[in-house]
Scaffold this active site. Structure first.
Site, mmCIF file in Angstrom:
data_model
loop_
_atom_site.group_PDB
_atom_site.id
_atom_site.type_symbol
_atom_site.label_atom_id
_atom_site.label_comp_id
_atom_site.label_asym_id
_atom_site.label_seq_id
_atom_site.Cartn_x
_atom_site.Cartn_y
_atom_site.Cartn_z
ATOM 1 N N GLY A 57 1.143 -5.369 -9.073
ATOM 2 C CA GLY A 57 1.211 -4.552 -7.959
ATOM 3 C C GLY A 57 -0.058 -5.038 -6.913
ATOM 4 O O GLY A 57 0.306 -5.216 -5.540
ATOM 5 N N HIS A 58 -1.249 -5.229 -7.222
ATOM 6 C CA HIS A 58 -2.071 -5.952 -6.170
ATOM 7 C C HIS A 58 -1.724 -7.066 -5.789
ATOM 8 O O HIS A 58 -1.920 -7.544 -4.650
ATOM 9 C CB HIS A 58 -3.572 -6.266 -7.207
ATOM 10 N N GLY A 72 -10.341 -4.214 -9.055
ATOM 11 C CA GLY A 72 -10.237 -5.380 -10.120
ATOM 12 C C GLY A 72 -9.041 -4.986 -11.023
ATOM 13 O O GLY A 72 -8.224 -4.283 -10.870
ATOM 14 N N GLN A 104 -16.352 7.425 -7.061
ATOM 15 C CA GLN A 104 -14.847 8.030 -6.812
ATOM 16 C C GLN A 104 -14.470 8.490 -8.398
ATOM 17 O O GLN A 104 -13.522 8.875 -8.364
ATOM 18 C CB GLN A 104 -13.890 7.146 -6.333
ATOM 19 N N HIS A 151 -3.241 -6.603 -11.116
ATOM 20 C CA HIS A 151 -1.853 -6.886 -11.845
ATOM 21 C C HIS A 151 -0.818 -7.111 -10.579
ATOM 22 O O HIS A 151 -1.302 -7.347 -9.485
ATOM 23 C CB HIS A 151 -1.579 -5.711 -12.506
ATOM 24 N N LEU A 194 2.872 -0.132 -12.384
ATOM 25 C CA LEU A 194 2.001 -1.122 -12.534
ATOM 26 C C LEU A 194 0.558 -0.234 -12.306
ATOM 27 O O LEU A 194 0.468 0.153 -11.143
ATOM 28 C CB LEU A 194 1.920 -2.466 -11.989
#
Ligand code: PAF
Length: 282
Positions: free
Chosen positions: A36-37, A31, A61, A34, A184
């Site tokens: 990049g996602h 979540g 993680q 940005h 990002l």
């Protein structure tokens, strides 16, 4: 676009898609999405009939509980972006859905998971493999998309896919950068204006180091990057290594491999925010 909270519901939907021979792309995320996602989702939408985007801040993680608590979360804004990008399903489970019982599985892929992030964040890649393997098993995608900013993560996930024989393709996608070069990251949202201004020196130094590397040794280049960043206020290099892009083992000369990448992690500011980046030398 549908928002789905349980594996059972998601499987029901995807079974119907599979019956119609629809190909399925998965973009696993935590979540705070940005651009990049967005680039991963856009690619998945182009290459598959159905795109599932998972939004799940995976507790296993995080080796630092404070990092887990402060990790940015904004499902509403994420869904607005994903709707615009034509994602088919957002899978946003609660922790109990993914971990009804503690996950006791142990993933170990030396040497790729014990260096760099693996050395500085013990247990991190084990947690990544736990959640990604659960997502792969639940969704059974044809393709899964990961950003190259997490260069080592892709190498570890490839090992896991080979090990567990998941019948899917890993699709690495290039790092997306701000106009000034900063990679990002969801964590950028946690930087103060001053920290953000300084953070650009990470990518700037990596870019300069590429020219520098043309007439300096690997060890000089390592030193150059570390020293250039460490003299700056509020920035502290946790590690910078120049490694073979497959084995992730340090190289000692530019001739040693055809695939050489510099991977860096820097602490920025007082909190501090941990930022990672990498650059390909060859
Ligand atoms: O790269 C990330 O955001 C996470 O490590 C991932 C792959 C979504 C697993 O939680």
């Amino acid at each position: 676009m549908e928002i789905i909270k349980t594996i059972r519901q998601l499987r029901q939907k995807l079974d119907v898609d599979r019956l119609s021979s629809h190909s399925i792309g998965l973009v696993p995320t935590m979540g705070a999405l940005h651009e990049g996602h967005a680039s991963l989702v856009t690619r998945s939408v182009q290459e598959n009939d159905v795109t599932v985007v998972s939004v799940f801040v995976n507790p296993t993680q995080f080796n630092d509980q404070k990092d887990l608590q402060t990790y940015p979360r904004n499902l509403d804004a994420d869904c607005t972006l994903l709707e615009r990008l034509n994602a088919t399903y957002v899978f946003a489970p609660e922790v109990e859905e993914m971990y009804p019982e503690p996950d006791t599985r142990h993933f170990s892929y030396p040497p790729v998971d014990i260096v760099m992030e693996g050395a500085f964040r013990p247990g991190h890649f084990n947690g990544v493999c736990q959640i990604v393997s659960k997502l792969f098993a639940a969704i059974m995608p044809d393709r899964a998309y990961f950003g190259e900013k997490d260069f080592q993560q892709i190498a570890v996930i490839r090992k896991m896919v080979d090990d567990l024989k998941f019948p899917l393709q890993i699709c690495p996608c290039p790092i997306v950068r701000e106009q000034d070069g900063l990679a990002l990251s969801s964590r950028n949202a946690l930087l103060s204006a001053e920290e953000r201004r300084l953070a650009v020196n990470i990518s700037r130094t990596l870019f300069i180091s590429k020219d520098y590397s043309a007439n300096h040794t690997v060890s000089q280049t390592r030193q150059f990057v570390t020293d250039t960043i460490n003299v700056l206020p509020s920035l502290e290099v946790q590690y910078f290594d120049i490694v073979d892009g497959k084995s992730l083992q340090s190289v000692s000369s530019w001739e040693e491999s055809e695939d050489i990448v510099g991977c860096i992690t820097v602490f920025c500011g007082k909190k501090p925010i941990r930022l990672i980046d990498n650059i390909r030398y060859k």
